[in-house]
Design a protein around this motif. Structure first.
Motif, PDB file in Angstrom:
ATOM      1  N   LYS A 181       0.843  -1.206   0.000  1.00  0.00           N
ATOM      2  CA  LYS A 181       0.000   0.000   0.000  1.00  0.00           C
ATOM      3  C   LYS A 181       0.876   1.254   0.000  1.00  0.00           C
ATOM      4  CE  LYS A 181      -3.944  -2.195   0.569  1.00  0.00           C
ATOM      5  NZ  LYS A 181      -5.052  -2.154  -0.358  1.00  0.00           N
ATOM      6  N   TYR A 182       1.984   1.192   0.710  1.00  0.00           N
ATOM      7  CA  TYR A 182       2.931   2.309   0.721  1.00  0.00           C
ATOM      8  C   TYR A 182       3.500   2.531  -0.683  1.00  0.00           C
ATOM      9  CZ  TYR A 182       6.752   5.280   2.338  1.00  0.00           C
ATOM     10  OH  TYR A 182       7.616   6.326   2.529  1.00  0.00           O
ATOM     11  N   LEU A 183       3.813   1.426  -1.376  1.00  0.00           N
ATOM     12  CA  LEU A 183       4.307   1.527  -2.752  1.00  0.00           C
ATOM     13  C   LEU A 183       3.271   2.185  -3.658  1.00  0.00           C
ATOM     14  CD1 LEU A 183       6.090  -1.881  -3.383  1.00  0.00           C
ATOM     15  CD2 LEU A 183       7.078   0.381  -3.628  1.00  0.00           C
ATOM     16  N   GLU A 184       1.996   1.796  -3.509  1.00  0.00           N
ATOM     17  CA  GLU A 184       0.932   2.394  -4.316  1.00  0.00           C
ATOM     18  C   GLU A 184       0.824   3.896  -4.049  1.00  0.00           C
ATOM     19  OE1 GLU A 184      -2.648   0.273  -3.399  1.00  0.00           O
ATOM     20  OE2 GLU A 184      -1.893  -1.601  -4.251  1.00  0.00           O
ATOM     21  N   LEU A 185       0.928   4.287  -2.776  1.00  0.00           N
ATOM     22  CA  LEU A 185       0.855   5.701  -2.428  1.00  0.00           C
ATOM     23  C   LEU A 185       2.019   6.479  -3.037  1.00  0.00           C
ATOM     24  CD1 LEU A 185      -0.418   8.050  -0.858  1.00  0.00           C
ATOM     25  CD2 LEU A 185       0.932   7.324   1.122  1.00  0.00           C
ATOM     26  N   GLU A 186       3.216   5.948  -2.916  1.00  0.00           N
ATOM     27  CA  GLU A 186       4.382   6.634  -3.469  1.00  0.00           C
ATOM     28  C   GLU A 186       4.306   6.721  -4.995  1.00  0.00           C
ATOM     29  OE1 GLU A 186       6.777   8.349  -1.816  1.00  0.00           O
ATOM     30  OE2 GLU A 186       5.454   7.927  -0.130  1.00  0.00           O
ATOM     31  N   THR A 187       3.806   5.670  -5.642  1.00  0.00           N
ATOM     32  CA  THR A 187       3.632   5.696  -7.099  1.00  0.00           C
ATOM     33  C   THR A 187       2.647   6.788  -7.496  1.00  0.00           C
ATOM     34  OG1 THR A 187       4.052   3.318  -7.175  1.00  0.00           O
ATOM     35  CG2 THR A 187       3.020   4.298  -9.102  1.00  0.00           C
ATOM     36  N   CYS A 188       1.557   6.880  -6.764  1.00  0.00           N
ATOM     37  CA  CYS A 188       0.560   7.922  -7.033  1.00  0.00           C
ATOM     38  C   CYS A 188       1.167   9.308  -6.831  1.00  0.00           C
ATOM     39  CB  CYS A 188      -0.652   7.733  -6.131  1.00  0.00           C
ATOM     40  SG  CYS A 188      -1.911   9.001  -6.330  1.00  0.00           S
ATOM     41  N   ARG A 189       1.943   9.478  -5.789  1.00  0.00           N
ATOM     42  CA  ARG A 189       2.563  10.779  -5.532  1.00  0.00           C
ATOM     43  C   ARG A 189       3.483  11.199  -6.666  1.00  0.00           C
ATOM     44  NH1 ARG A 189       4.304  10.603   0.824  1.00  0.00           N
ATOM     45  NH2 ARG A 189       2.252  11.069   1.669  1.00  0.00           N
ATOM     46  N   VAL A 190       4.207  10.236  -7.225  1.00  0.00           N
ATOM     47  CA  VAL A 190       5.103  10.547  -8.338  1.00  0.00           C
ATOM     48  C   VAL A 190       4.290  10.946  -9.568  1.00  0.00           C
ATOM     49  CG1 VAL A 190       6.747   9.523  -9.971  1.00  0.00           C
ATOM     50  CG2 VAL A 190       7.000   9.128  -7.516  1.00  0.00           C
ATOM     51  N   LYS A 191       3.189  10.247  -9.804  1.00  0.00           N
ATOM     52  CA  LYS A 191       2.358  10.524 -10.988  1.00  0.00           C
ATOM     53  C   LYS A 191       1.706  11.901 -10.938  1.00  0.00           C
ATOM     54  CE  LYS A 191       0.797   5.850 -11.948  1.00  0.00           C
ATOM     55  NZ  LYS A 191      -0.393   4.994 -11.979  1.00  0.00           N
ATOM     56  N   VAL A 192       1.181  12.275  -9.779  1.00  0.00           N
ATOM     57  CA  VAL A 192       0.349  13.478  -9.703  1.00  0.00           C
ATOM     58  C   VAL A 192       1.051  14.673  -9.063  1.00  0.00           C
ATOM     59  CG1 VAL A 192      -1.770  12.135  -9.647  1.00  0.00           C
ATOM     60  CG2 VAL A 192      -0.716  12.866  -7.503  1.00  0.00           C
TER      61      VAL A 192
END
Length: 153
Positions: free
Chosen positions: A89-100
């Motif tokens: 879940k932390y990986l998903e959050l960090e991926t989203c942060r990079v995208k947006v």
């Protein structure tokens, strides 16, 4: 030092009766439970459980599996304190942060998902702690019953 009591902050008048002392110990939390009140029936959270994890589960228990691999966590530079069962879940959050980036508020769903996972993990750990505590109390109670029966015989 003149005028300073060796027991600064403690006065016998403050703890007049047992119930006030009990209230103070309740505020101290696990420290009082582990070292003062019930040292023999309070589990140590820093060591592995003493009892088999399948006691009371006739069909066994579902094992927890890490979804994120060690390589993924190292590649994403996840901090060591976040490498737990919620690392995916932390990986998903960090991926989203990079995208947006810089619009981090758009990752609120991922943030909520991570917090929910961490809460569920906390609840599960507390249930395991409580289970261990109850099994320790049961073991102590059975030992006392056996000693009483041996003394009566």
């Amino acid at each position: 030092m003149a005028g300073v009591s060796p027991t600064v902050g403690f006065s016998s008048a403050r703890y007049k009766d047992f119930f006030e002392l009990e209230d103070c110990l309740k505020e101290m939390g696990n420290y009082a439970e582990k070292y003062i009140r019930n040292p023999d029936t309070t589990p140590d959270s820093k060591v592995a459980p003493q009892f088999d994890s399948n006691i009371g589960f006739p069909k066994g228990r579902k094992t927890r599996v890490m979804i994120a691999t060690e390589e993924e966590m190292e590649a994403a530079r996840i901090p060591k304190n976040s490498r737990d069962y919620c690392a995916h879940k932390y990986l998903e959050l960090e991926t989203c942060r990079v995208k947006v980036a810089p619009f981090f508020h758009k990752c609120h769903h991922e943030r909520h998902s991570l917090e929910e996972c961490e809460f569920d993990d906390y609840v599960l750990r507390m249930k395991e702690y409580e289970r261990e505590r109850r099994l320790l109390k049961r073991q102590k109670r059975k030992l006392q019953q056996q000693q009483a029966q041996a003394a009566a015989a």
